[in-house]
Scaffold this motif. Sequence first.
Motif, PDB file in Angstrom:
ATOM      1  N   TRP A 161     -69.492-133.000  47.067  1.00  0.00           N
ATOM      2  CA  TRP A 161     -69.712-131.425  47.437  1.00  0.00           C
ATOM      3  C   TRP A 161     -70.186-130.905  45.757  1.00  0.00           C
ATOM      4  N   GLN A 181     -72.759-117.168  49.604  1.00  0.00           N
ATOM      5  CA  GLN A 181     -71.470-117.473  49.140  1.00  0.00           C
ATOM      6  C   GLN A 181     -70.621-118.772  49.899  1.00  0.00           C
ATOM      7  N   PHE A 182     -69.771-119.618  49.254  1.00  0.00           N
ATOM      8  CA  PHE A 182     -68.901-120.267  49.977  1.00  0.00           C
ATOM      9  C   PHE A 182     -67.660-119.708  49.803  1.00  0.00           C
ATOM     10  N   ASP A 234     -65.686-122.685  52.093  1.00  0.00           N
ATOM     11  CA  ASP A 234     -65.674-123.590  50.931  1.00  0.00           C
ATOM     12  C   ASP A 234     -65.008-124.901  51.098  1.00  0.00           C
ATOM     13  N   ILE A 235     -65.352-125.990  50.231  1.00  0.00           N
ATOM     14  CA  ILE A 235     -64.766-127.378  50.518  1.00  0.00           C
ATOM     15  C   ILE A 235     -63.439-127.490  50.399  1.00  0.00           C
ATOM     16  N   SER A 236     -62.748-126.070  49.689  1.00  0.00           N
ATOM     17  CA  SER A 236     -61.277-126.298  49.544  1.00  0.00           C
ATOM     18  C   SER A 236     -60.552-125.767  50.594  1.00  0.00           C
ATOM     19  N   ARG A 288     -63.664-118.741  50.210  1.00  0.00           N
ATOM     20  CA  ARG A 288     -62.424-119.273  50.205  1.00  0.00           C
ATOM     21  C   ARG A 288     -61.271-118.863  50.971  1.00  0.00           C
ATOM     22  N   VAL A 289     -61.684-117.361  51.201  1.00  0.00           N
ATOM     23  CA  VAL A 289     -60.602-116.586  51.971  1.00  0.00           C
ATOM     24  C   VAL A 289     -61.205-115.859  53.067  1.00  0.00           C
ATOM     25  N   GLY A 309     -68.449-117.455  44.188  1.00  0.00           N
ATOM     26  CA  GLY A 309     -68.602-117.969  45.419  1.00  0.00           C
ATOM     27  C   GLY A 309     -68.760-119.391  45.806  1.00  0.00           C
ATOM     28  N   GLY A 310     -67.892-120.088  44.820  1.00  0.00           N
ATOM     29  CA  GLY A 310     -67.956-121.623  45.256  1.00  0.00           C
ATOM     30  C   GLY A 310     -69.180-122.437  44.438  1.00  0.00           C
ATOM     31  N   LYS A 311     -69.869-121.554  43.752  1.00  0.00           N
ATOM     32  CA  LYS A 311     -70.976-122.057  42.881  1.00  0.00           C
ATOM     33  C   LYS A 311     -70.726-122.285  41.513  1.00  0.00           C
ATOM     34  N   ASN A 336     -57.099-130.266  46.127  1.00  0.00           N
ATOM     35  CA  ASN A 336     -57.754-131.012  47.473  1.00  0.00           C
ATOM     36  C   ASN A 336     -57.690-132.450  47.470  1.00  0.00           C
ATOM     37  N   VAL A 338     -72.311-111.907  43.274  1.00  0.00           N
ATOM     38  CA  VAL A 338     -71.474-113.101  43.900  1.00  0.00           C
ATOM     39  C   VAL A 338     -72.231-114.547  44.000  1.00  0.00           C
TER      40      VAL A 338
END
Lengths: 284, 360
Positions: free
Chosen positions: B352, B213-214, B175-177, B216-217, A228-230, A244, A145
């Motif tokens: 971000w 991790q960021f 997460d930013i979303s 999302r769910v 993982g948003g990265k 967004n 991740v």
Amino acid sequence: MKARWHWILLPSLLLSLGLLLASQIAFLRGGFFRDLRLGRMGTDFTLANYERFFTDPLYLDSLVLTVRLSLTVAILTLLVGFPIAYVLARLKSRWTLVLLAGIIAASFITIVIKVLGLIIIFSSGGFLNRFLMWTGIVSSPIAIVGNPGGVVVGLMHFTMGFSILLLYSVVQTIPRSLEEAAEIHGAPRWRVFARVILPLSLPGLVVTGLIVFNLCMGAFTSAALIGGGKVFTLPVLIQQTVINQTRYGMGATISAILMLVTLAINGLSVLAMTKLDKRRSAVA
Amino acid sequence: MRKLGRRSLLAGIATGTALLAAPAIRAQTPNFAGQTLRVATFGGGWDRAVHKYAGVKLEALGAKVEYVTAPPRDNLAKLIAARGQAAPFDVVEMADLTWVDTYEAGFIQKINLDNIPNRKELLPTLADEWKVASWATQEGIVWHPERFAAAGVPGPERYRDLLHPALQRKIAIIDISQAGISQLLVGASIDEGGSQENITSGLEFVRKANPFQFWRVGAQAVTLMNSGDIMASTMHAGFAVQMRRAGLPVKFTHPKVGATKRGLSKEGWLGVVKGTPVARAAEFFINEYISYDTQFGLATERGVVPINNRARDALVNDPLLKEMFLLSEADVANMVSVDFTKFNLDDATQRWSRMITSAK
């Protein structure tokens, strides 16, 4: 008179093109107008969004990352998938059908479930990491991740089923008698592979590789969840920009560039294959 | 002729009155036969819970209720895509900034508050002619006390406590979303001397935290907490309730923010989509959504905080919810609430992305 069978393809080609253009043209047109937020766009034609894409490292780095990841996945999937497809195609067992059915069934599982499954398998307390640490192969758990390597694993998991099925049908078109003839004439196994199997399956390998590459260029879920948003691939950036930020113009620009780059890579690959084919025909 | 007795006379008057009043009562009870109400709300079982408490009440009056499930930003995208055409739903559930965007884009119409009598059980700020609150969540830190103790890390009291070296790559951050990011960024910023407008220190907090991790769910963070990959996650208290009920011994911290504030609240809002042909049914649905039964049911089943005062008061009888939520009026009033006229999500998202990509 010689029948021109390729004309049969024309209706389906036109239909596919029509559907693609109709659905995309309105959206992609937005890339040439300034964003006014909330999906509203200016009326003056501008290349500002494209200029921004090609001058902003955020977008350029994302493009390079997306191509790099897709290429890596395509190559690795072929390397792993081809031997499996070959064995399945040559297997004289009733298990072949069962295994193929298993692959088809696995292809129907939604990508979200597959990805969450991978996250569990690769978790620090998961059986894979515990096994690897128990054997001493690794000293600390492998994390998938939040890094590009993990996204590659996720994308391979996503595309492997399709590619095995495609390559299975490719291998089946190669007569077994050709391999046997080469072996009878004393060719070792590796030579049979290099001189018979590989050249004959090359077009199929290229097509499969391109399909996997294309799927990965547009893949969102694996990059979003395992990344993982990265890991900011272009599809992740598109989602972020459209959902967004509600900047539809910029989102359209990124989408258009993603599509053009993908088409260009596909076109170049087909061109290279055609040249190779002509050269081979000339030698023959 | 038989003489009319007093009892018979009273019975006759009562029957007569009932017969005369019946049409009036029938007229007051709305009939939604043949109408279909499309509600845009969250998936993941939330839609089923909403239907169980509010949707069935509308269906009992003849209507059919359908749910379009997606996060609020996705539903806003659907409204944008359908601009100039018939809207894809009649009631929309929004959160945070999405409400401001949906309103500014002109996608919602005024609500006839006379049809929302249950609003009297809400704080006055939670219902106006454009929107009615549907739930609240309390954002903060879900953490695993045993793992914290094993790592020698004290339990967090503020967001900045998650910057402990032993927590590097051992926490998850929203997460930013996702709705809820604004509360984290604003909370962490205020804590470090920033403000709702200036979230630089909040972004800096995220960078320094170096999360695993960021998410999302929410299920991602729950999975990571379950597997032992993380020791804490920024998320709302409802997740802590769900995890505890699933047997995970987590705790929840309502972070201290600045000198006096504690905890961060996030509200969900319901709006009626402009041009809906079933406005009255939409208002009936909203009224049922904020009723005591629905609010109490959603709180106990899904772990959100009721916006219905009576339902919120009733939660103190549940030990787990009492432990996880701030329920007193004084505590709720002391929570940080993000002002979305000041918070710029567009700018935050761009900064971000650049921060995350440059951090590698």
